[in-house]
Design a protein around this motif. Sequence first.
Motif, PDB file in Angstrom:
ATOM      1  N   LEU A  79      -9.093 -72.401  -4.757  1.00  0.00           N
ATOM      2  CA  LEU A  79      -7.975 -73.260  -5.120  1.00  0.00           C
ATOM      3  C   LEU A  79      -8.052 -73.694  -6.586  1.00  0.00           C
ATOM      4  O   LEU A  79      -7.054 -73.652  -7.311  1.00  0.00           O
ATOM      5  CB  LEU A  79      -7.922 -74.485  -4.207  1.00  0.00           C
ATOM      6  CG  LEU A  79      -6.765 -75.456  -4.460  1.00  0.00           C
ATOM      7  CD1 LEU A  79      -5.419 -74.775  -4.254  1.00  0.00           C
ATOM      8  CD2 LEU A  79      -6.899 -76.675  -3.555  1.00  0.00           C
ATOM      9  N   LYS A  80      -9.255 -74.071  -7.030  1.00  0.00           N
ATOM     10  CA  LYS A  80      -9.425 -74.471  -8.436  1.00  0.00           C
ATOM     11  C   LYS A  80      -9.089 -73.316  -9.376  1.00  0.00           C
ATOM     12  O   LYS A  80      -8.426 -73.500 -10.397  1.00  0.00           O
ATOM     13  CB  LYS A  80     -10.855 -74.955  -8.691  1.00  0.00           C
ATOM     14  CG  LYS A  80     -11.141 -76.327  -8.133  1.00  0.00           C
ATOM     15  CD  LYS A  80     -12.578 -76.727  -8.404  1.00  0.00           C
ATOM     16  CE  LYS A  80     -12.886 -78.096  -7.857  1.00  0.00           C
ATOM     17  NZ  LYS A  80     -14.292 -78.484  -8.088  1.00  0.00           N
ATOM     18  N   SER A  81      -9.536 -72.135  -9.037  1.00  0.00           N
ATOM     19  CA  SER A  81      -9.255 -70.956  -9.841  1.00  0.00           C
ATOM     20  C   SER A  81      -7.748 -70.681  -9.885  1.00  0.00           C
ATOM     21  O   SER A  81      -7.184 -70.373 -10.941  1.00  0.00           O
ATOM     22  CB  SER A  81      -9.999 -69.755  -9.269  1.00  0.00           C
ATOM     23  OG  SER A  81      -9.645 -68.576  -9.918  1.00  0.00           O
ATOM     24  N   LEU A  82      -7.099 -70.804  -8.733  1.00  0.00           N
ATOM     25  CA  LEU A  82      -5.655 -70.596  -8.646  1.00  0.00           C
ATOM     26  C   LEU A  82      -4.902 -71.606  -9.514  1.00  0.00           C
ATOM     27  O   LEU A  82      -4.037 -71.232 -10.308  1.00  0.00           O
ATOM     28  CB  LEU A  82      -5.196 -70.714  -7.191  1.00  0.00           C
ATOM     29  CG  LEU A  82      -3.691 -70.772  -6.949  1.00  0.00           C
ATOM     30  CD1 LEU A  82      -3.045 -69.438  -7.287  1.00  0.00           C
ATOM     31  CD2 LEU A  82      -3.400 -71.161  -5.523  1.00  0.00           C
ATOM     32  N   VAL A  83      -5.255 -72.870  -9.391  1.00  0.00           N
ATOM     33  CA  VAL A  83      -4.576 -73.921 -10.164  1.00  0.00           C
ATOM     34  C   VAL A  83      -4.793 -73.704 -11.652  1.00  0.00           C
ATOM     35  O   VAL A  83      -3.856 -73.836 -12.448  1.00  0.00           O
ATOM     36  CB  VAL A  83      -5.041 -75.327  -9.714  1.00  0.00           C
ATOM     37  CG1 VAL A  83      -4.538 -76.400 -10.663  1.00  0.00           C
ATOM     38  CG2 VAL A  83      -4.586 -75.602  -8.290  1.00  0.00           C
ATOM     39  N   ARG A  84      -6.010 -73.358 -12.040  1.00  0.00           N
ATOM     40  CA  ARG A  84      -6.306 -73.100 -13.455  1.00  0.00           C
ATOM     41  C   ARG A  84      -5.431 -71.958 -13.984  1.00  0.00           C
ATOM     42  O   ARG A  84      -4.876 -72.028 -15.073  1.00  0.00           O
ATOM     43  CB  ARG A  84      -7.797 -72.755 -13.601  1.00  0.00           C
ATOM     44  CG  ARG A  84      -8.390 -72.994 -14.938  1.00  0.00           C
ATOM     45  CD  ARG A  84      -9.917 -72.835 -15.002  1.00  0.00           C
ATOM     46  NE  ARG A  84     -10.565 -71.966 -14.044  1.00  0.00           N
ATOM     47  CZ  ARG A  84     -11.295 -72.396 -13.017  1.00  0.00           C
ATOM     48  NH1 ARG A  84     -11.476 -73.687 -12.806  1.00  0.00           N
ATOM     49  NH2 ARG A  84     -11.858 -71.539 -12.190  1.00  0.00           N
ATOM     50  N   ARG A  85      -5.281 -70.922 -13.160  1.00  0.00           N
ATOM     51  CA  ARG A  85      -4.508 -69.754 -13.588  1.00  0.00           C
ATOM     52  C   ARG A  85      -3.016 -70.047 -13.664  1.00  0.00           C
ATOM     53  O   ARG A  85      -2.358 -69.736 -14.655  1.00  0.00           O
ATOM     54  CB  ARG A  85      -4.764 -68.593 -12.620  1.00  0.00           C
ATOM     55  CG  ARG A  85      -4.150 -67.286 -13.053  1.00  0.00           C
ATOM     56  CD  ARG A  85      -4.662 -66.103 -12.228  1.00  0.00           C
ATOM     57  NE  ARG A  85      -4.646 -66.311 -10.798  1.00  0.00           N
ATOM     58  CZ  ARG A  85      -3.666 -65.911  -9.994  1.00  0.00           C
ATOM     59  NH1 ARG A  85      -2.626 -65.285 -10.474  1.00  0.00           N
ATOM     60  NH2 ARG A  85      -3.744 -66.132  -8.697  1.00  0.00           N
ATOM     61  N   ILE A  86      -2.455 -70.674 -12.621  1.00  0.00           N
ATOM     62  CA  ILE A  86      -0.999 -70.850 -12.627  1.00  0.00           C
ATOM     63  C   ILE A  86      -0.545 -72.115 -13.351  1.00  0.00           C
ATOM     64  O   ILE A  86       0.652 -72.269 -13.599  1.00  0.00           O
ATOM     65  CB  ILE A  86      -0.374 -70.748 -11.211  1.00  0.00           C
ATOM     66  CG1 ILE A  86      -0.824 -71.865 -10.296  1.00  0.00           C
ATOM     67  CG2 ILE A  86      -0.634 -69.387 -10.622  1.00  0.00           C
ATOM     68  CD1 ILE A  86      -0.124 -71.840  -8.926  1.00  0.00           C
ATOM     69  N   SER A  87      -1.468 -72.991 -13.717  1.00  0.00           N
ATOM     70  CA  SER A  87      -1.058 -74.163 -14.503  1.00  0.00           C
ATOM     71  C   SER A  87      -0.614 -73.740 -15.903  1.00  0.00           C
ATOM     72  O   SER A  87       0.081 -74.482 -16.591  1.00  0.00           O
ATOM     73  CB  SER A  87      -2.171 -75.212 -14.570  1.00  0.00           C
ATOM     74  OG  SER A  87      -3.287 -74.692 -15.243  1.00  0.00           O
ATOM     75  N   GLN A  88      -1.008 -72.532 -16.306  1.00  0.00           N
ATOM     76  CA  GLN A  88      -0.548 -71.980 -17.582  1.00  0.00           C
ATOM     77  C   GLN A  88       0.912 -71.529 -17.485  1.00  0.00           C
ATOM     78  O   GLN A  88       1.546 -71.258 -18.507  1.00  0.00           O
ATOM     79  CB  GLN A  88      -1.414 -70.778 -17.988  1.00  0.00           C
ATOM     80  CG  GLN A  88      -2.905 -71.033 -17.982  1.00  0.00           C
ATOM     81  CD  GLN A  88      -3.311 -72.055 -19.034  1.00  0.00           C
ATOM     82  OE1 GLN A  88      -2.818 -72.017 -20.146  1.00  0.00           O
ATOM     83  NE2 GLN A  88      -4.181 -72.970 -18.662  1.00  0.00           N
TER      84      GLN A  88
END
Length: 155
Positions: A79-88
């Motif tokens: 989830l953290k990886s996903l949020v980091r990626r799509i927050s861009q």
Amino acid sequence: ASATEIGDNSFDLQKFWSLEGIGICPEAEVSNSDTAAMREFQDKIQLIDGRYVVAWPWKDEPDAANRLPENYELSVGRLKSLVRRISQLPDVLQQYDKIIKDQLAAGIVEQVVTDSGDNITHYVPHHCVVKSGNQTTKVRVVYDASAKTKPEHPS
């Protein structure tokens, strides 16, 4: 078998056109556990409010469901990886958030309620697939129910 010479290579036309050549095997080769799983699926599938509902398949072993490992760390890491990626990509993040909220409202997914009892909580990690070329669904959620915490653990 019928073989045809193509250049320097011998080409087996019969094998090329057979289902086994592309990985589809006749039903005679289906394992007993697959047959049992399919029978259980057919026996337990239900149509409720216009949606098909079926229980998770469990191996026919004593205590199989209780051997499912806790996977909180794996799921949070994903989830953290996903949020980091799509927050861009704020538009994608907004669409993804809407999809998850819609699935919550529709009962497709549920919010985890922490249980202090002996119950095992097993999360289903998910990730985002973006297809900007699609006219209809540009963002979709993909659930990874087969994610394993360790190779030797069940998923």
